[in-house]
Design an enzyme around this catalytic site. Structure first.
Site, PDB file in Angstrom:
ATOM      1  N   ASN A 178       0.768  -1.259   0.176  1.00 12.66           N
ATOM      2  CA  ASN A 178       0.109   0.028   0.179  1.00 12.66           C
ATOM      3  C   ASN A 178       0.776   1.301   0.060  1.00 12.66           C
ATOM      4  O   ASN A 178       1.881   1.116   0.557  1.00 12.66           O
ATOM      5  CB  ASN A 178      -0.811  -0.100   1.225  1.00 12.66           C
ATOM      6  N   HIS A 230       6.008  -0.451  -2.553  1.00 10.54           N
ATOM      7  CA  HIS A 230       5.560   0.311  -3.572  1.00 10.54           C
ATOM      8  C   HIS A 230       5.548   2.031  -3.544  1.00 10.54           C
ATOM      9  O   HIS A 230       5.054   2.458  -4.501  1.00 10.54           O
ATOM     10  CB  HIS A 230       4.108   0.063  -4.058  1.00 10.54           C
TER      11      HIS A 230
END
Length: 303
Positions: A135, A152
């Protein structure tokens, strides 16, 4: 693994090869025995918690995955690419500005809070909890987790296209030209903001165009972050998979690889995933409901 690109690699590319090493469907389902999980949890010294979009969805965070996952007429996969940013940085920044503004209205849910409380409690006992998350919303951080690997990237970090400087940025709006922009309605027209009015680098003498410091489709994960994640997974003696679909690579391989070396893996999810049958435990339901009782202080823990 360092050569794998992030998120653009889906199950169609690697799943057939990985599937052959997983248990066949006629094998017994993973256990849902909470007491048995808690007994293992009470003895674990290094706990890895892998989280995905499902844990944040309970906070009302749009996932942009599956049916209806559109911003205006585009899916995230069409906007979250270097090519899309090169073609139309104004449109991409509108999309990310919208996501940033939405996130500023959201709060950590009981799953985020349970993970953060568990991390701090076990730290005081000389045990370690590491969150490896796909996330980019920073809800784990806002919940109080400190030992986090954001594989990410983050919505609230920027990277300069010219000098490469990366920095946290919580400005709202991120620049004056984006104020009031980014509405997701499909009838909304692009703002077509001139590139010189988009977020710019504030490093002395630079003023280069900024981009969100997230890993876009087709880009590689940060090698340092990935190496750190691999070390965490190599030494963990318990792994939790929370709210992730197990179809986005390379993260989808993390837990099956841990399970393959005999380490207990517990999945907390609303549905089965391609990896479910390789895990020791599966707890079905919303993470905010299933996770807190699993991570609460065990009777054998010191007060």
């Amino acid at each position: 693994m360092h050569q794998l690109t992030c998120r653009a690699i889906r199950s169609s590319h690697l799943f057939p090869q990985l599937k052959r090493s997983w248990p066949s469907p006629d094998m017994a389902r993973p256990s849902s025995d909470l007491a048995a999980f808690r007994e293992i949890f009470s003895k674990a010294k290094n706990v890895a918690i892998l989280t995905g979009a499902g844990v944040s969805a309970e906070s009302g965070v749009p996932t942009f995955r599956g049916a209806g996952g559109f911003w205006r007429k585009w899916q995230a996969q069409e906007l979250a690419t270097p090519e899309a940013f090169s073609r139309n940085p104004s449109r991409v920044w509108e999309f990310y500005h919208y996501r940033r503004e939405v996130m500023l209205t959201k709060n950590p849910n009981p799953a985020h809070l349970a993970i953060a409380e568990c991390e701090e409690r076990l730290r005081q006992q000389g045990r370690e909890v590491t969150v490896v998350t796909q996330n980019i919303d920073e809800l784990h951080r806002r919940a109080g987790s400190k030992n986090i690997l954001e594989i990410h990237g983050s919505l609230f970090k920027t990277r300069c296209m010219t000098c490469g400087h990366e920095a946290a940025n919580y400005n709202s709006p991120i620049c004056a030209a984006l104020a009031g922009k980014g509405a997701p309605d499909p009838d909304t027209h692009d703002a077509q903001i001139p590139v010189e009015q988009l977020p710019r680098c504030e490093q002395a003498g630079c003023h280069g165009l900024l981009r969100p410091a997230v890993v876009w489709f087709g880009e590689t994960l940060d090698a340092d972050v990935l190496t750190h994640a691999e070390r965490v997974l190599d030494r963990c003696d318990l792994c939790l998979v929370v709210g992730t679909s197990s179809v986005v690579y390379p993260a989808a391989m993390f837990a099956p690889q841990v399970a393959a070396r005999g380490v207990p893996v517990a999945e907390f999810n609303m549905e089965d995933t391609p990896a479910t049958m390789s895990f020791r435990f599966h707890f079905h339901g919303p993470c905010g409901t299933t996770l807190p009782p699993a991570l609460v202080r065990h009777d054998t823990e010191p007060l």
